[in-house]
Design a protein around this motif. Structure first.
Motif, PDB file in Angstrom:
ATOM      1  N   GLY A  89      15.229   7.653  33.020  1.00  0.00           N
ATOM      2  CA  GLY A  89      13.897   8.030  33.333  1.00  0.00           C
ATOM      3  C   GLY A  89      12.870   7.357  33.220  1.00  0.00           C
ATOM      4  O   GLY A  89      11.552   7.772  33.294  1.00  0.00           O
ATOM      5  N   THR A 104      10.897   4.796  37.621  1.00  0.00           N
ATOM      6  CA  THR A 104      10.992   5.682  38.620  1.00  0.00           C
ATOM      7  C   THR A 104      11.967   4.941  39.814  1.00  0.00           C
ATOM      8  O   THR A 104      11.774   3.542  39.628  1.00  0.00           O
ATOM      9  N   SER A 158       2.781   4.692  38.209  1.00  0.00           N
ATOM     10  CA  SER A 158       4.127   5.536  39.014  1.00  0.00           C
ATOM     11  C   SER A 158       4.087   6.972  38.557  1.00  0.00           C
ATOM     12  O   SER A 158       4.895   7.491  39.318  1.00  0.00           O
ATOM     13  N   THR A 201       1.239   4.645  42.999  1.00  0.00           N
ATOM     14  CA  THR A 201       2.650   3.926  43.309  1.00  0.00           C
ATOM     15  C   THR A 201       2.229   3.294  44.468  1.00  0.00           C
ATOM     16  O   THR A 201       2.691   2.029  44.601  1.00  0.00           O
ATOM     17  N   GLN A 217       9.565   2.428  41.463  1.00  0.00           N
ATOM     18  CA  GLN A 217       9.230   1.155  40.463  1.00  0.00           C
ATOM     19  C   GLN A 217      10.613  -0.062  40.620  1.00  0.00           C
ATOM     20  O   GLN A 217      10.272  -0.916  40.670  1.00  0.00           O
TER      21      GLN A 217
END
Length: 225
Positions: free
Chosen positions: A121, A124, A204, A210, A127
């Motif tokens: 976690g 992401t 993110s 993002t 990412q």
């Protein structure tokens, strides 16, 4: 060698003291936190933790890094280490990060989260995909192999100045890596571990952040072809 750590920080009052506390003080001469227009007590907490604090009112990761570089010109360190303020990195790994520079005369070392251990976690899916895409584009167009655009990195100060960094926002890390490739600098990667950051990511953690970051990274890659 004289080493300065530059930490861009935007609303990281809950984590910045933890980051500073775990920086190996025996090898670092100064920790510089660049307060990037925070609305919380980032500056106060950083000062109390022993850092030099600079203020950069223009919002942007690159703006904050450039502010730190301008300050470093007055100190003339041998090495500059860039580190995030959100406590996602492990500052104590700085010892290993700088070894290729101090022992093998490398110009720049990227801390690779892809080669290290990532807490579940901590990154992401966008990412992870973005890093994969960007590093493959760097290999395709610039002939250099990276596994990550990780912000935890070390570079000789003279090499950093030679790069003439320009980006003011999300394209900072990829600009540094592609310019180093174009200039045939001696670079490498070291595995670094990565954990879930303190607080919510400004990039993110939002769809807008993002998308904007991804767009800027890709356009930066093509800008310098």
């Amino acid at each position: 060698m004289k080493i300065i750590v530059i930490i861009p920080a935007f609303n990281e009052a809950k984590s910045i003291d933890k980051v500073i506390a775990e920086i190996p003080q025996d090898i670092v001469d100064e920790v510089v936190v660049v307060n990037n227009n925070s609305s919380d007590e980032t500056s106060k907490v950083a000062r109390q933790a022993g850092a030099t604090v600079l203020d950069e009112l223009r919002q942007g990761y690159g703006f904050a890094c450039l502010k730190g570089i301008e300050y470093a010109k007055k100190q003339m360190p041998d090495i500059v280490v860039f580190l995030d303020a959100d406590y996602s990195d492990f500052p104590e790994e700085m010892r290993e990060l700088i070894k290729p520079i101090t022992e093998q005369n490398y110009d720049m070392v990227i801390g690779s989260r892809a080669l290290g251990e990532r807490q579940a976690g901590s990154m992401t899916i966008p990412q992870i995909f973005g890093n994969w895409l960007a590093t493959n584009l760097l290999r395709l167009f610039y002939g250099v192999r990276y596994s990550d655009l990780g912000p935890f990195r070390a570079i000789k100060f003279e090499s950093l100045l030679a790069l003439n960094m320009q980006d003011t926002t999300y394209g900072w890390t990829v600009e540094m890596q592609l310019k180093a490739a174009k200039m045939k600098m001696k670079t490498t990667e070291k595995p670094v571990n990565y954990r879930i950051r303190v607080g919510k990511s400004k990039i993110s953690g939002t769809v807008k952040g993002t998308v904007l970051a991804g767009y800027k990274i890709i356009t930066t890659i093509f800008k310098y072809l």
